[in-house]
Motif scaffolding. Structure first.
Motif, PDB file in Angstrom:
ATOM      1  N   ASN A  48       0.829  -1.301   0.060  1.00 27.01           N
ATOM      2  CA  ASN A  48       0.083   0.045  -0.206  1.00 27.01           C
ATOM      3  C   ASN A  48       0.822   1.288   0.051  1.00 27.01           C
ATOM      4  N   LEU A  49       1.927   1.226   0.758  1.00 33.18           N
ATOM      5  CA  LEU A  49       2.728   2.524   1.131  1.00 33.18           C
ATOM      6  C   LEU A  49       4.169   2.114   0.721  1.00 33.18           C
ATOM      7  N   GLY A  50       4.939   2.722  -0.141  1.00 37.27           N
ATOM      8  CA  GLY A  50       6.271   2.424  -0.489  1.00 37.27           C
ATOM      9  C   GLY A  50       7.077   3.628  -0.061  1.00 37.27           C
ATOM     10  N   ILE A  51       8.518   3.287   0.342  1.00 34.88           N
ATOM     11  CA  ILE A  51       9.178   4.447   0.712  1.00 34.88           C
ATOM     12  C   ILE A  51      10.520   3.900  -0.015  1.00 34.88           C
ATOM     13  N   GLN A  52      11.119   4.885  -0.758  1.00 41.46           N
ATOM     14  CA  GLN A  52      12.530   4.645  -1.325  1.00 41.46           C
ATOM     15  C   GLN A  52      13.683   5.817  -1.223  1.00 41.46           C
ATOM     16  N   THR A  53      14.610   5.564  -0.644  1.00 41.81           N
ATOM     17  CA  THR A  53      15.961   6.485  -0.520  1.00 41.81           C
ATOM     18  C   THR A  53      17.103   5.946  -0.679  1.00 41.81           C
ATOM     19  N   SER A  54      17.990   6.826  -1.228  1.00 38.45           N
ATOM     20  CA  SER A  54      19.456   6.370  -1.556  1.00 38.45           C
ATOM     21  C   SER A  54      20.670   7.332  -0.904  1.00 38.45           C
TER      22      SER A  54
END
Length: 385
Positions: A52-58
């Motif tokens: 439902n919820l996605g979080i991406q960081t780098s």
């Protein structure tokens, strides 16, 4: 995969993406975070996604060998958070690709992971609508409305915030059936929405409060003047800010026509100092919380004061008097003290005005300085005399 990165940066990234990791995963891989190392860009990307919820960081890293793996989010997070912040960390996967070695200055740890191929892809919006939002305007809209959304999953649409865009303006609204917060932010968009038809075309979407709290957290720490990109297509919305991304499903259905709930006019107004009112309500709440959370407002036009009182049966009672500018006849009206405090704390400005007609009809709280931008409607509690 072999990558060297900073403990503090990896720890911060893990804390961010772990917020999107499923607490009760329907598949074991959803309890993991996806780590992807790219030697071409020298960056390590982390992803959490519960469907439902996605979080991406780098983050910047020294990548010797590219590769990807998923690791248990909680275990990895707890190990990394306890390592020394001045220690570089080395992550190495074996040939089999499922065992990871984590080395720091103080020791080494081994963890079993799962193949990256098992991890679901984050929704990518290829076409559809694109918006460029001012970070400050988006944060303002979310801070002013998120608190009024419902926590009851049975009222699915009301667990979200309704965002509508017209030209360059953004209006956010949230209601739980007992109160309604509406905030209008002018010039929140850099340009009118691309992908809508014609001049002044409007676009609206309802998004889960849980997803928007993550967007608010992401954007509140945003130090850049660059806009936030919003992409919307087929039930999915993506917020993109530099190297961080939040994806969310939309809430399907027709959001209630909240504008028709707001009365056209009012026969009584009570104008008070906002901070003094918050202070009085917080003191009275100590008693109100003992019984039913109800506080009573009694206006006294002849003396120019509002009496705020609570009566907790078998415990005690209390009252506070507050100087006020009053118009209209005297009124006694009661509210849930928590609802009143939530609305007052979401407002800016020194003075607020409470508009009401009768003890049983909706009342509206507004800041005096920005009477049109923020509207907070609260249903009164019926008092048995």
């Amino acid at each position: 995969m072999k990558v060297v990165c900073s403990q503090s940066e990896l720890n911060a990234a893990l804390q961010l993406v772990s917020r999107a990791v499923a607490t009760r995963p329907t598949h074991p891989v959803l309890a993991n975070v996806l780590l992807t190392a790219d030697a071409g860009t020298d960056r390590l990307s982390l992803t959490g996604f519960d469907l439902n919820l996605g979080i991406q960081t780098s983050l910047a890293a020294s990548v010797e060998t590219s590769g990807a793996i998923t690791l248990p989010a909680r275990l990895l997070g707890e190990i990394v958070s306890r390592l020394a912040s001045d220690s570089p960390l080395t992550l190495t996967t074996e040939e089999s690709g499922e065992q990871v070695q984590l080395n720091s200055l103080s020791g080494s740890y081994q963890m079993r992971g799962m193949p990256a191929d098992d991890y679901p892809d984050l929704p990518m919006v290829e076409s559809g609508l694109t918006l460029k939002l001012q970070a400050s305007g988006l944060v303002q809209a979310l801070k002013g409305t998120l608190f009024a959304s419902s926590g009851d999953e049975a009222k699915q649409l009301l667990t979200g915030v309704h965002l509508s865009f017209t030209d360059t303006n953004l209006e956010a609204a949230a209601t739980d059936g007992h109160r309604l917060a509406v905030l209008q932010v002018n010039d929140a968009l850099q340009a009118a929405a691309e992908g809508t038809e014609g001049e002044g075309a409007a676009f609206a979407v309802t998004l889960p409060a849980r997803s928007l709290r993550e967007v608010e957290r992401l954007v509140a720490g945003w130090r850049s003047e660059d806009p936030i990109s919003l992409f919307c297509d087929r039930g999915q919305v993506v917020f993109l800010a530099a190297d961080q991304m939040v994806t969310s499903r939309t809430l399907e259905g027709t959001y209630p026509n909240y504008r028709q709930l707001i009365p056209d006019g009012f026969s009584r107004t009570l104008t008070m100092d906002r901070r003094a009112l918050v202070g009085a309500l917080e003191r009275i709440a100590v008693l109100a919380d003992q019984h039913n959370n109800v506080v009573k407002f009694s206006s006294q036009p002849e003396s120019g004061v509002v009496l705020i009182s609570a009566d907790a049966q078998d415990v005690g009672s209390g009252s506070e008097s507050l100087a006020a500018e009053l118009s209209g006849d005297a009124i006694q009206i009661a509210f849930n003290v928590r609802y009143m405090l939530d609305g007052l704390k979401a407002m800016a400005g020194d003075r607020v005005v409470l508009h009401c007609n009768a003890p049983t009809t909706p009342a509206v709280l507004r800041p005096v300085e920005d009477g049109d931008g923020f509207i907070y409607l609260v249903m009164p509690v019926q008092i048995r005399s």
